[in-house]
Design a protein around this motif. Structure first.
Motif, short mmCIF file in Angstrom:
data_model
loop_
_atom_site.label_atom_id
_atom_site.label_comp_id
_atom_site.label_asym_id
_atom_site.label_seq_id
_atom_site.Cartn_x
_atom_site.Cartn_y
_atom_site.Cartn_z
N LEU A 331 0.82 -1.20 0.00
CA LEU A 331 0.00 0.00 0.00
C LEU A 331 0.86 1.26 0.00
N CYS A 332 2.13 1.10 0.46
CA CYS A 332 3.04 2.26 0.54
C CYS A 332 4.16 2.20 -0.49
N HIS A 333 4.23 1.15 -1.31
CA HIS A 333 5.29 1.00 -2.30
C HIS A 333 4.70 0.52 -3.61
N ARG A 334 5.51 0.62 -4.65
CA ARG A 334 5.13 0.05 -5.94
C ARG A 334 6.38 -0.48 -6.63
N LYS A 335 6.20 -1.42 -7.55
CA LYS A 335 7.31 -2.07 -8.24
C LYS A 335 7.43 -1.47 -9.63
N LEU A 336 8.67 -1.10 -9.94
CA LEU A 336 8.95 -0.56 -11.26
C LEU A 336 9.90 -1.50 -11.99
N ALA A 337 9.67 -1.73 -13.26
CA ALA A 337 10.50 -2.65 -14.06
C ALA A 337 11.09 -1.88 -15.23
N THR A 338 12.39 -2.05 -15.41
CA THR A 338 13.05 -1.47 -16.58
C THR A 338 13.51 -2.60 -17.47
N ALA A 339 14.26 -2.25 -18.49
CA ALA A 339 14.72 -3.29 -19.42
C ALA A 339 15.70 -4.25 -18.77
N GLU A 341 16.38 -4.28 -15.04
CA GLU A 341 16.16 -4.69 -13.65
C GLU A 341 14.78 -4.22 -13.19
N THR A 342 14.44 -4.74 -12.00
CA THR A 342 13.18 -4.37 -11.37
C THR A 342 13.49 -3.86 -9.97
N TYR A 343 12.89 -2.72 -9.59
CA TYR A 343 13.18 -2.20 -8.27
C TYR A 343 11.87 -1.67 -7.67
N ILE A 344 11.87 -1.53 -6.32
CA ILE A 344 10.69 -1.11 -5.56
C ILE A 344 10.88 0.35 -5.16
N LYS A 345 9.81 1.13 -5.37
CA LYS A 345 9.89 2.56 -5.12
C LYS A 345 8.80 2.94 -4.12
N PRO A 346 9.12 3.70 -3.08
CA PRO A 346 8.06 4.19 -2.18
C PRO A 346 7.23 5.26 -2.87
N ALA A 576 3.85 -2.04 -14.14
CA ALA A 576 4.76 -0.99 -14.60
C ALA A 576 5.16 -1.22 -16.03
N LYS A 577 5.38 -2.47 -16.39
CA LYS A 577 5.72 -2.80 -17.77
C LYS A 577 5.20 -4.20 -18.05
#
Length: 1783
Positions: A331-339, A341-346, A576-577
C-alpha cells in the motif's frame, strides 16, 4: 385562416415569466397587424402591456381551450409548444394526481415522491389485453404494447427508460446503466433473462458529494451490525467509516436500512446465492469499509508508512485472509521494471491514498461483476429463446457544476439514444402519412450526428483521449491542448472556456456542458497496482481469490458472451511494464474505448428492435410529494427529447381525427341538409366551408389531418355556435322565468289586497259594534238611575208599612207569645236541626251533581271543541248568532214597551203615594193619642223586655253555636275539598307516572326488541358472510388444487420428456390440455405438430445440456408423496371393507328369525298375482263370448272399427296375461326355494306338491293354492296386528313419559319465569336468552342422538336388504337350474307372434362390466350437447348414469359402483379439458353434474331428501351403498365446472364490455366527443368489430337460452347471471377509473341508460331477485357521481351519502378524472375534492382502487328434486346405448 386572426379579445396567451417560466394572460382587445404592444390582463387581475420583439415580431403562444387541458397525449393539444406541454403536465400532476402522460410514442413519467396504489394485481389485470391508448397512460400499457407487438409482428422489442435529465444526484440516483433482455419461447412465455451493465459509478465507493450516500448496501451492513452472524465483521455506525460519512447524510427519512438488509438477503436467496456466498459478499464489503479507514503517515515528500498494528488494516487483512505485512508494504510502495532490472519505489501519502481508493474501487467492481454473473446464471434458461423484450434503464442527460469523465460518457450515450429516438419518431410520422395516403413533405428535424462525430469520429475527443493515454508522459493538460488545436474554431459544437485552459465545452442536443479535463486520463486508464492484486490472489479467503482468478480470461456480465455480446467495462490491472506474452489487445482497451464499443452494440440491438420510450421527470429537488417546480421541469423537458417530439409533430399535421369523431364533435356546425349518408363527404363539405386554406388540413383514408391551431379554431367556432344557442336558450328560459315571476307577484298582490280589504271591513264592523255597545250602556245606565230612585221610594213606603204592621204584629205577638213560646222555641230548634241536616245533605248532593255535571260538561266541551274546529260548526254558530241577535233585538223592543208601561205605572204610584201620605199623617195624629195608652202598658213592656232579653241571650248563644258549627262545617268542607283536590292531583300524577312507565316499558321493550332483532340480523349477516367466506375459501382452494393438479400433470409430462427420448410415433401430451383431472384421469395423446421438430432439433443438444436435477428431485419427491397418499387411502378403504364384511357376516347370523315374515309376504304377493291372473282370464273369456254372441257381418268384419278395437283389447289382455304368468312362475319358484330352506324335513313332500302345481297349472290347484295363501295371509295379518298393538302400547307409554317430562319442563319454566320477573329488565333478557340457548342446545343434542340412531338403523336395514337380495338371487338361479327341459317343453306354444307389453320397470339400467368404457364414450366423451339439449329431456345423461348406478347398487356390486362413478367423473373432466372453451359443453355438463348430484341425494334414502319424493320414487332409493363421499366429489366437480363456465363467459364478454358499456353511444348525440387523446401507433391497434350494448344483451340471451335448454337449476342460473353482471360492472368501472376521457357528465348518462337496459333484461327474464342488480351498484353510483353537482358543501354531503358502494379512493379518483366535454362544464376544484376526503376520512374501506374483476362468488347447489319418474325414461337409439337394458 391566418394565425393572427386568433388573437382577438378574450383570447388567452402564454407570456414568459422569470419565476413560473410561463404565465397565462388574456387579451383586452383585438390584435391588429403592425401593433407593437399587446394589452393583456394576468390571471390575478393585473393589466400588462406586452411588447413584441421588433425583429421577429413573434406573437406570444396561444393557450389551448380548457377542454383540451389535461389530455392524456400531449400531441392531442391543438397548440403544440413548450408552455402548453408544461401546463398540461402540471394540471395532470397537481390537479388529477396523474403521473403518466403520453407524448406521441413517449411515456412521460413524473416522480410523485409518494407510494401510489397503481401497481397492484388489479391494475395489471385491467391493462392486460388492452390496446395502447384505450386507457389512461401507464407503464403497464407500454409493457402490454411491447408484448402484443412481439407476439403479432414476430419482432423483438425494447423499452428505453431514460432517467431524470439535468438533475442533481441524490440517494436514489442510478449508479450504473443496465439492459435486461427478457426471453420468451415460441408460445411467448417468459423463460429467462439476461442483464448487461454499463458504466458502473465506482467513484461513489470512495467519494460522495454533499447530501449524497454511498451504495445502500454499506449502510444496510452498518445498520445490521448487531446481528450475531455479523459480529465477526466488526462493523459499527456509518459515521465511523470514511467511505460512508463524506456525504453527511447517512440516513434517509422513511427508510429503515435494517429492514432493507432483510429484503436484500431474501433477494439474494431467491436468485440462488446461498448463505455462505452471501456472508462472503458481506465480508468483502465490510473489508472495503475498513480499508477506507486505513491512514498513512508521511516520512518525507516522496514516501509514507502505515502505523504498526494499524487496527483498520488489521481487520481488513483478517477479513480478506491476506498477510498484514504484505498488504501494508504494497500500500506504501510500488514495483517498477526497466529493461535490465526491477526495483521497488516508495510512494507519497497522496499516491498511497489514491492507490488505496483504486484498490477499493477495483474490488467493488469485481464483486459487482460477480453478482451480476450469478444473477444471469440464475435467470438463464436451457430452453431456446425465440424472442425477447429488452428493458434499457440508463442515466439521463447530466450537467453539474463540475462535470468529469462520467458525465461525458453519460451524455455521449444520451446523444446516441436521442439520435435513434429522432429517427424513429420521424419514421413513424412518415409511415402514418403513407398509410393514410397523404402527400409527404420532408420535415426538418434536429440531427445530432455532428456532435456524435465530434466525440467518436477519427481524431475525435475519445480518439485523442486514448492516444494521450498511450503517451509515456501524457497528462490532462496536454490532452486539453490537443483538443483545442484540433477542434477549436473548426467545429461549431466545440468551445473553450474563457477563464480555463483545462476545460472544454460541448454543445449537446439538450444544453451546453463544460467538462473539466482533470482526471480524464486516470479514469480512462483505470489503473490499479499489480502487486496489490497479487496479494489478494494469494488470499486464504476462497471467494476473494475467485474474484481475481484468471483475470485475463474472466468475463463479466458486460463482457463478450457466447451469443456475441460485447461487455461494456473491464478494469485492466496495469503493471509498470507488461511482460512478454502477457500483454494482449484486450488489456490495451481503455474505458472509453470499451464504452464506445458496447454503446455501438447497444444501438445495433435497439435498431434491430421496435423501441418504446419512457422519459422520467423529477418535479422538484426536495422530494416533496406532488409538488411541481416549473423551472426544474422545463429544464428536463428540454433535455429529455419530449419537446423534440412535439416539434416534429407540430411541423406536420399534429391533430388527427377519424371521420366519425369529427362528425360527432362538429355536428352542431352542420345543418340538417348538410348531413349525408357518407360521413367522409359530409366532413369534407363542412371543412371546405369553415377553413378556406386547404393547406391547413388533409383528408386521409380514415382520418382528417390538421395543422397546429386548426382544432382550436374549430373549437372556437363550435364554442361560438354553442354560445349563441345557449344565449337563445337562456333568453327563452329567462323570459319564461320572468313571466312565471310576474304571475306569482300578481297573485301575491291580489292576495294582499284581499287581506287588506278584509281588515278594513273588520275594523268598520268593530266600530259599528262599539257604537251599538255605547248606546246599550247608556240605556242600561239610565235604566239603573230610574230603577234606583224607584227602589228608594218603594223602600221608604215599605218601612212605613212595616212600622205600622209591626206595631199591630207586636200587639198580636204579645197576646200569643206566652201561649206559643214553648212551641215556637221547639219549632225553631227542631227546624234549625232539620235545616242543618238538610243543608249537609244538600251540599253533598250538590257536590256530587257538580262533579258529575263537570265531567259531562268536559265531555261536551271536548265535543264542542272538535266541532268548533270544523268550518261547518262555525257556519252553524254564525247562523245561531244571527238568530240570537234578532231575538235580542225583539227583546229590546219588548223591553222598550215595558218601560213605557212601567213609567205610566210609576206616575200612578206617585199619585197614590201622595194620597197615602195624607192618610199616614192622620194616622200619626191618632198614634199620638194612643201614646198615652202605651205608657200604661210600659210596665208590662218592661217585663216582656226582660223576657225578650233572656230569649235574645239564648238566641245569641244558639246563633254562636250555629256559627261555630257552620265554621266547622265550612272548615271540614274546605279540608275535604282540599284533600279531594290533593287526591285528584296525586291520582293525576300517578296516572301520568303510570302512563310514563308504561310508555318507557313499551319503548324499552320495543328498543330491546329492535336491538335484539338488529343484533340477530347482524349476527345472521355475519354468519352468512362467514359462511360465504368459508365457502369461497374452500372453492378457491379447490380451484388451486385443480391448478396444482394440472401443473403436476404438466411437470410430469415435461419430466418424462426430459428423461426419456421419444420413440417414433410417440406423441407428447399438450401441456395446455392437462386440465383438472383426478388421479384416475386418462392421459391425453393429443399433440401439437409444431413441437415435434423442436424436439428433434433439441435431441442432440439435450445430451449436452445438463438436466435440472433440483426440479427433477422435487417432482420425484412430489410423486412419491402422492403415491404414499394414494396407498394410505387404499389401506383405509380395505380396512373399511373388512369392517363392513365383518358386520355383514354378523348380521347374517342374526337374520334367520326374520325369515318367516318374509315368506309370508312373498306368499301374499304371489296370491295377489294369481288372483289378478284369474280375473284377467275371466275377462278374456267374457270378451270372447261377447264377440261370438254379437257377431254379425257388419260388426265382426275385419275392417270394422269395433272389430279393431276388440282385437286391440284382446291383444293387450293376452300380453298382460302372459306377463302375469311369468311373474307367478317366478314367485312360485322363489316360494319353493324359501320353503326348502326353512323346512328341511318336509323338503321332498313340499317340493313334490309345488312341482305338481307348477306342471299342472289347473284351476283346481290354483284354488287350493289360493286357500293356502289366504291362511298364510291371515297369519301374517294377525302377526302384524299384534306387532301394531305392541307398538301402539309402546307409543302410548312414550307419550305418557313425554307428557310427564313436559309437565316437569312447564314447572321449571314457571320457576324460571318467576325468578326472571324479580330480576331487572337487562338481566331478565339475558337470563331468558341464556335459557333459550340452553334449551335449543339440548334439543339439538337430542335430535343429533335420534339422527345417529336412525342412521344406524337405516344402515343396518340396508345391509340386511343387501344380504336378502343376494340370497334371493342365488335361490332364483338355483331354482331355474332345477327346472327340467321337459317342463319347459310342456309349455303351450302359440302359433301367432303377438307383441308383448312392457313390464313394470324399476327405473334401473343394466350393462355389462366390459361395456363400461363404451358407456362412458357414447354418453360422455362423444356426446354432442346441442343435439341432446334440443331433442331429449334435460339432464338425460345424468338420469341414465344414475339408473346404471342404481342397478349396480341393486346387485350389491361395490366395485362396479366405484368404477362407474370414477369413470364418470374422469370422463366429464376429460370432456371439459378437451372442449373447455365451449359454452354449450361446459353449461351442459354443469347442468348434468348437478342433476346427477341431486339424483344421488334424492334417492339416497335420507329422510331429509325423501320427503320431496312420491311413494314410487321412494321405492327407487339406493339400498346397499351410502354414496355421501361421492356426492362431495361431485359437488367439488360441479364447483370446478361452474368456475370454468364463469371463465368461459368472462372470456366471451370481456371484449364486449368496454365497447358496449362505455365507448358506444347508445343515446346518439348526448356525448360530444372530445379531441382524441392518443396518437395511436399504426401497428398497435388490430382491426376489431365494434360491440354495442345490443351485442352484450344478445350474448346474455344466448347464455340464458343455452342454460335453460340444458335444464340448469333456476337458482344456479341466477348465480351465473349474478356473476356475469358482477364481471360486467367491475370491468366497466375499472375502465372508467383508468380512462380520463370517459369521466364526463354525458358519459354518466350513457352508463345509467345502459344499466337500465340490463335491468330491463333482468325483469324480462324474471331474474331481479338474483342479486345481479346489486352487483351493478358501484357502477350506478359512479355514473351518478359524474352527473351530480360538485361545488358546495351540501353537494359533498350528498355525494358522501350517495356513494356508499364506492371506496374513498374510487370517489376521489372519479372526481380527479372528471373532464368537461364542453366549455360550459366546469372541472372539480381541488378544495371540493379535499372536502370529500375530509368527510370520508373515517370511512373504513379498502384502499384498493379497482374492483377485483376476477372475483368469483361462492357457488351453492340448492337441492332441487326431480318429479320425473325413472321408470318412464326412454333411451333414444341416437345415443348408441343398445348394449344397456331397462330393468
Amino acid at each position: 385562416m391566418a394565425a393572427t386572426e386568433l388573437y382577438t379579445k378574450y383570447a388567452r396567451v402564454w407570456i414568459p415569466d422569470p419565476e413560473e417560466v410561463w404565465k397565462s394572460a388574456e387579451l383586452l382587445k383585438d390584435y391588429k397587424e403592425g401593433d407593437k404592444v399587446i394589452q393583456l390582463r394576468l390571471e390575478e387581475g393585473k393589466d400588462l402591456e406586452y411588447c413584441l420583439d421588433p425583429k421577429t415580431k413573434e406573437l406570444p403562444p396561444l393557450r389551448n381551450p380548457d377542454i383540451l387541458v389535461g389530455e392524456n397525449d400531449l400531441t392531442a393539444l391543438s397548440y403544440l409548444h413548450e408552455p402548453a406541454v408544461l401546463h398540461n403536465l402540471k394540471v395532470r400532476f397537481i390537479d388529477s394526481k396523474l403521473i403518466y402522460t403520453y407524448c406521441g410514442i413517449v411515456l412521460v413519467a413524473i416522480n410523485p415522491y409518494e407510494q401510489l396504489p397503481i401497481y397492484g394485481e388489479d391494475i395489471i389485470n385491467a391493462y392486460s389485453g388492452q390496446n395502447m391508448g384505450d386507457m389512461d397512460p401507464h407503464i403497464f400499457a407500454v409493457a402490454e404494447e411491447a408484448y402484443k407487438q412481439m407476439a403479432r409482428d414476430e419482432r423483438n422489442q425494447s423499452i428505453i427508460s431514460i432517467g431524470n435529465a439535468k438533475t442533481t444526484r441524490n440517494d436514489n440516483s442510478s449508479r450504473f446503466g443496465k439492459y435486461i433482455e427478457i426471453g420468451f419461447d415460441k408460445r411467448y412465455r417468459i423463460i429467462g433473462a439476461n442483464m448487461r451493465t454499463y458504466l458502473l459509478e465506482k467513484s461513489r465507493v470512495v467519494f460522495q458529494a454533499e447530501e449524497e450516500r454511498n451504495y445502500h448496501i454499506f449502510y444496510q451492513l452498518c445498520a445490521s451490525a448487531a446481528l450475531p452472524e455479523f459480529k465477526t465483521l466488526r462493523l459499527g455506525n456509518a459515521n465511523y467509516f470514511h467511505y460512508t460519512k463524506q456525504g453527511g447524510s447517512p440516513v434517509i427519512d422513511g427508510i429503515d436500512d435494517a429492514k432493507e438488509m432483510v429484503h436484500t438477503r431474501q433477494a439474494c436467496t431467491l436468485l440462488g446465492i446461498n448463505d455462505s456466498y452471501q456472508m462472503g459478499i458481506f465480508r468483502i464489503l465490510a473489508g472495503l469499509l475498513h480499508l477506507g479507514n486505513v491512514g498513512f503517515t508521511s516520512r518525507d515528500a516522496d514516501s509514507c508508512t502505515i502505523p504498526p498494528k494499524h487496527e483498520p488494516l488489521t481487520i481488513f487483512c483478517d477479513l480478506m485472509g491476506v498477510e498484514y505485512q504484505e498488504m501494508s508494504h504494497w500500500l506504501c510502495h510500488r514495483k517498477l521494471a526497466t529493461a535490465s532490472e526491477t526495483y521497488i519505489k516508495p510512494i507519497s501519502k497522496l499516491q498511497a491514498i489514491n492507490a488505496r481508493d483504486a484498490l477499493a474501487k477495483h474490488i467493488y467492481a469485481k464483486l459487482f461483476n460477480w453478482i451480476v454473473d450469478h444473477v444471469n446464471k440464475a435467470l438463464h434458461s436451457t430452453v431456446k429463446q425465440h424472442s425477447f423484450i429488452g428493458v434499457l434503464d440508463i442515466y439521463g442527460f447530466e450537467t453539474f457544476e463540475i462535470n468529469s469523465f462520467e458525465q461525458f460518457c453519460i451524455n455521449y450515450a444520451n446523444e446516441k439514444l436521442q439520435q435513434q429516438f429522432n429517427m424513429h419518431v420521424f419514421k413513424l410520422e412518415q409511415e402514418e402519412y403513407m398509410k393514410e395516403q397523404i402527400p409527404w413533405t420532408l420535415i426538418d428535424f434536429y440531427d445530432n450526428q455532428p456532435c456524435i462525430n465530434l466525440i467518436e469520429a477519427k481524431l475525435g475527443i475519445l480518439d485523442l483521449l486514448d492516444e494521450e493515454c498511450k503517451m509515456p508522459k501524457g497528462s490532462d493538460e496536454s490532452w486539453a491542448q490537443k483538443l483545442y488545436n484540433t477542434h477549436l474554431n473548426k467545429c461549431a459544437l466545440f468551445e473553450k472556456p474563457r477563464m480555463s485552459n483545462k476545460a472544454f465545452i460541448i454543445q449537446h442536443f439538450a444544453d451546453k456542458v463544460e467538462y473539466q479535463c482533470e482526471g480524464f486520463l486516470e479514469k480512462n486508464k483505470d489503473t490499479v497496482y499489480e502487486e496489490q492484486i497479487k496479494v489478494l490472489k494469494s488470499s486464504k479467503f476462497k471467494m476473494l481469490s475467485e474474484l481475481f482468478q484468471d483475470e485475463e480470461k474472466a468475463l463479466s456480465p458486460t463482457s463478450a458472451t457466447p451469443s456475441g455480446r460485447t461487455l461494456l467495462s473491464r478494469t485492466a490491472v496495469k503493471p509498470a511494464k507488461a511482460r512478454p506474452g502477457q500483454a494482449s489487445k484486450e488489456h490495451k482497451k481503455t474505458v472509453g474505448h470499451q464504452f464506445r464499443n458496447s454503446l455501438h452494440l447497444l444501438m445495433e440491438t435497439l435498431n434491430a428492435t421496435t423501441p418504446h420510450y419512457v422519459r422520467c421527470i423529477k418535479p422538484n429537488d426536495f422530494k416533496f410529494p406532488f409538488t411541481f417546480d416549473e423551472k426544474r421541469a422545463v429544464q428536463q423537458l428540454r433535455a429529455c427529447g419530449v419537446l423534440e417530439t412535439i416539434r416534429i409533430s407540430a411541423a406536420g399535421f399534429p391533430s388527427r381525427w377519424t371521420y366519425q369523431e369529427f362528425f360527432s364533435r362538429y355536428r352542431v356546425l352542420m345543418k340538417q341538409k348538410d348531413v349525408l349518408s357518407d360521413r367522409k363527404q359530409t366532413c369534407k363539405n363542412l371543412l371546405e366551408k369553415l377553413i378556406l386554406d386547404k393547406d391547413k388540413y388533409q383528408f386521409g383514408k380514415t382520418k382528417i389531418f390538421f395543422r397546429a391551431g386548426q382544432v382550436a379554431y374549430l373549437e372556437k367556432i363550435r364554442a361560438d355556435k354553442l354560445r349563441v344557442a345557449c344565449i337563445r336558450i337562456q333568453k327563452t328560459i329567462r323570459g319564461w322565468l320572468m313571466r312565471k315571476k310576474y304571475l306569482r307577484m300578481k297573485k301575491a298582490a291580489i292576495t294582499i289586497q284581499r287581506y287588506v280589504r278584509g281588515y278594513q271591513a273588520r275594523c268598520y264592523a268593530k266600530f259599528l259594534r262599539r257604537t251599538r255597545a255605547a248606546i246599550i250602556l247608556q240605556k242600561f245606565q239610565r235604566m239603573y238611575v230610574v230603577r234606583k230612585r224607584y227602589r228608594l221610594m218603594r223602600a221608604t213606603t215599605i218601612v212605613l208599612q212595616s212600622l205600622l204592621r209591626s206595631y199591630i204584629a207586636r200587639n198580636k205577638y204579645q197576646r200569643m207569645l206566652r201561649e206559643h213560646k214553648a212551641i215556637i222555641i221547639q219549632k225553631h230548634m227542631r227546624g234549625w236541626l232539620a235545616r242543618v241536616h238538610y243543608r249537609r245533605s244538600l251540599k253533598a248532593i250538590v257536590y256530587l251533581q257538580c262533579c258529575y255535571r263537570r265531567m259531562m260538561a268536559k265531555r261536551e266541551l271536548k265535543k264542542l271543541k272538535i266541532e268548533a274546529r270544523s268550518v261547518e260548526r262555525y257556519k252553524k254558530l254564525n247562523i245561531g248568532m244571527e238568530n240570537k241577535i234578532m231575538q235580542l233585538q225583539r227583546k229590546v223592543d219588548e223591553q222598550h214597551k215595558d218601560y213605557k208601561s212601567l213609567l205610566e205605572k210609576l206616575t200612578s204610584l206617585e199619585t197614590t203615594y201622595n194620597t197615602e201620605t195624607e192618610k199616614l199623617r192622620s194616622d200619626v195624629e191618632r198614634f199620638r193619642m194612643s201614646e198615652e195608652e202605651a205608657k200604661n202598658a210600659t210596665n208590662r213592656v218592661h217585663v216582656l223586655q226582660e223576657e225578650i232579653t233572656k230569649l235574645r241571650k239564648e238566641l245569641h248563644q244558639t246563633q254562636s253555636e250555629k256559627k261555630t258549627i257552620e265554621e266547622w262545617a265550612d272548615k271540614y268542607k274546605q279540608e275535604t275539598e282540599q284533600l279531594l283536590s290533593e287526591l285528584k292531583e296525586q291520582n293525576t300524577l300517578l296516572k301520568k307516572e303510570k302512563e310514563e312507565l308504561n310508555r318507557r316499558i313499551q319503548d324499552q321493550a320495543k328498543e330491546m326488541t329492535e336491538t335484539m332483532e338488529k343484533k340477530l340480523v347482524e349476527e345472521t349477516k355475519q354468519l352468512e358472510l362467514d359462511l360465504n367466506d368459508e365457502r369461497l375459501r374452500y372453492q378457491n382452494l379447490l380451484n388451486e388444487f385443480s391448478r396444482l393438479e394440472e401443473r403436476y400433470d404438466d411437470l410430469r409430462d415435461e419430466v418424462n420428456l426430459m428423461v426419456s427420448i421419444p420413440k417414433p410415433g410417440h406423441k407428447r401430451t399438450d401441456s395446455t390440455h392437462s386440465s383438472n383431472e383426478s388421479e384416475y384421469t386418462f392421459s391425453s395423446e393429443i399433440t401439437e405438430t409444431e413441437d415435434l421438430p423442436l424436439r428433434m432439433e433439441q435431441e442432440p443438444s439435450e445430451k449436452k445440456a445438463p438436466l435440472d436435477m433440483s426440479l427433477f428431485l422435487k417432482l420425484q419427491k412430489r410423486v412419491t408423496e402422492l403415491e404414499q397418499e394414494k396407498q394410505s387411502l387404499q389401506d383405509e378403504l380395505d380396512r373399511k371393507e373388512e369392517q363392513a364384511l365383518r358386520t355383514k357376516t354378523r348380521e347374517e347370523e342374526e337374520r334367520p328369525p326374520m325369515r318367516g315374515a318374509e315368506l309370508e309376504y312373498e306368499s301374499l304377493k304371489r296370491q295377489e298375482l294369481e288372483s289378478e291372473n284369474k280375473k284377467l282370464k275371466n275377462e278374456l273369456n267374457e270378451l270372447q263370448k261377447a264377440l261370438l254372441e254379437r257377431s254379425s257381418p257388419e260388426v265382426t268384419a275385419p275392417g270394422a272399427p269395433a272389430y279393431r278395437v276388440l282385437l286391440d283389447q284382446l291383444t293387450s289382455v293376452s300380453e298382460e296375461l302372459e306377463v302375469r304368468k311369468e311373474e307367478v312362475l317366478i314367485l312360485r319358484s322363489q316360494l319353493v326355494s324359501q320353503k326348502e330352506a326353512i323346512q328341511p324335513k318336509n323338503t321332498m313332500t313340499d317340493s313334490t306338491i309345488l312341482l305338481e302345481d307348477v306342471q299342472k297349472m289347473k284351476d283346481k290347484g290354483e284354488i287350493a293354492q289360493a286357500y293356502i295363501g289366504l291362511k298364510e295371509t291371515n297369519r301374517l295379518l294377525e302377526s302384524q296386528l299384534q306387532s301394531q298393538k305392541k307398538s301402539h302400547d309402546n307409543e302410548l307409554e312414550a307419550l305418557r313419559g313425554e307428557i310427564q317430562s313436559l309437565k316437569e319442563e312447564n314447572n321449571r319454566q314457571q320457576q324460571l319465569l318467576a325468578q326472571n320477573l324479580q330480576l331487572p329488565p337487562e338481566a331478565r333478557i339475558e337470563a331468558s336468552l341464556q335459557h333459550e340457548i340452553t334449551r335449543l342446545t339440548n334439543e339439538n343434542l337430542d335430535l343429533m342422538e335420534q339422527l345417529e340412531k336412525q342412521d344406524k338403523t337405516v344402515r343396518k336395514l340396508k345391509k340386511q336388504l343387501k344380504v336378502f337380495a343376494k340370497k334371493i338371487g342365488e335361490l332364483e338361479v338355483g331354482q331355474m337350474e332345477n327346472i327340467s327341459p321337459g317342463q319347459i317343453i310342456d309349455e303351450p306354444i302359440r302359433p301367432v307372434n303377438i307383441p308383448r307389453k312392457e313390464k313394470d320397470f324399476q327405473g334401473m339400467l343394466e350393462y355389462k362390466k366390459d361395456d363400461e368404457p363404451k358407456l362412458i364414450k357414447n354418453l360422455i366423451l362423444d356426446l354432442k350437447p346441442r343435439g341432446v339439449a334440443v331433442n331429449l329431456i334435460p339432464g338425460l345423461p345424468a338420469y341414465i348414469l344414475f339408473m346404471c348406478v342404481r342397478h349396480a347398487d341393486y346387485l350389491n356390486d361395490d366395485q362396479k359402483v366405484r368404477s362407474l362413478l370414477t369413470s364418470t367423473i374422469n370422463g366429464i373432466k376429460k370432456v371439459l379439458k378437451k372442449r373447455g372453451d365451449d359454452v354449450e359443453t361446459v353449461s351442459f355438463w354443469l347442468s348434468n353434474t348437478c342433476r346427477f348430484l341431486h339424483c344421488l341425494k334424492q334417492y339416497s334414502g335420507e329422510e331429509g331428501f325423501m320427503k320431496h319424493n312420491t311413494p314410487r320414487q321412494n321405492e327407487h332409493c339406493l339400498t346397499n351403498f351410502d354414496l355421501a363421499e361421492y356426492r362431495q366429489v361431485l359437488s367439488d366437480l360441479a364447483i370446478q365446472i361452474y368456475q370454468q363456465l364463469v371463465r368461459v363467459l368472462e372470456n366471451i364478454l370481456q371484449p364486449m364490455i368496454v365497447s358496449g358499456m362505455l365507448e358506444h353511444e347508445t343515446i346518439q348525440g348526448v356525448s360530444g366527443v372530445k379531441p382524441p387523446g392518443l396518437r395511436k401507433r399504426t401497428s398497435s391497434i388490430a382491426d376489431e368489430g365494434t360491440y354495442t350494448l345490443d351485442s352484450i344483451i344478445r350474448q346474455l340471451n344466448t347464455f340464458h337460452s343455452v342454460m335453460c335448454q340444458h335444464g340448469m337449476d333456476p337458482e344456479l342460473i341466477k348465480q351465473v347471471v349474478k356473476q356475469t353482471f358482477y364481471i360486467t360492472g367491475a370491468v366497466t368501472l375499472n375502465n372508467l377509473l383508468l380512462r380520463k376521457d370517459m369521466c364526463s357528465w354525458s358519459k354518466g348518462m350513457q352508463i345509467r341508460y345502459n344499466v337500465s337496459q340490463l335491468e330491463e333484461w333482468l325483469r324480462d327474464k324474471n331474474l331481479m331477485n338474483s342479486g345481479a342488480k346489486e352487483t351493478l351498484e358501484p357502477l350506478i353510483q359512479a355514473a351518478q357521481l359524474l352527473q351530480v353537482k360538485k361545488k358546495t358543501d351540501e353537494d359533498a354531503e350528498a355525494i358522501c351519502s350517495m356513494c356508499n358502494a364506492l371506496t374513498t379512493a374510487q370517489i376521489v379518483k372519479v372526481l380527479n378524472l372528471y373532464t368537461p366535454v364542453n366549455e360550459f362544464e366546469e372541472r372539480v376544484s381541488i378544495s371540493f375534492i379535499r372536502t370529500i376526503q375530509m368527510r370520508l376520512r373515517d370511512r373504513k374501506d379498502s384502499p384498493q382502487l379497482l374492483m377485483d374483476a376476477k372475483h368469483i362468488f361462492p357457488v351453492t347447489f340448492p337441492f332441487n328434486p326431480s318429479s320425473l319418474a325413472l321408470e318412464t325414461i326412454q333411451i333414444p337409439t341416437s345415443l348408441g346405448l343398445a348394449f344397456i337394458s331397462r330393468v
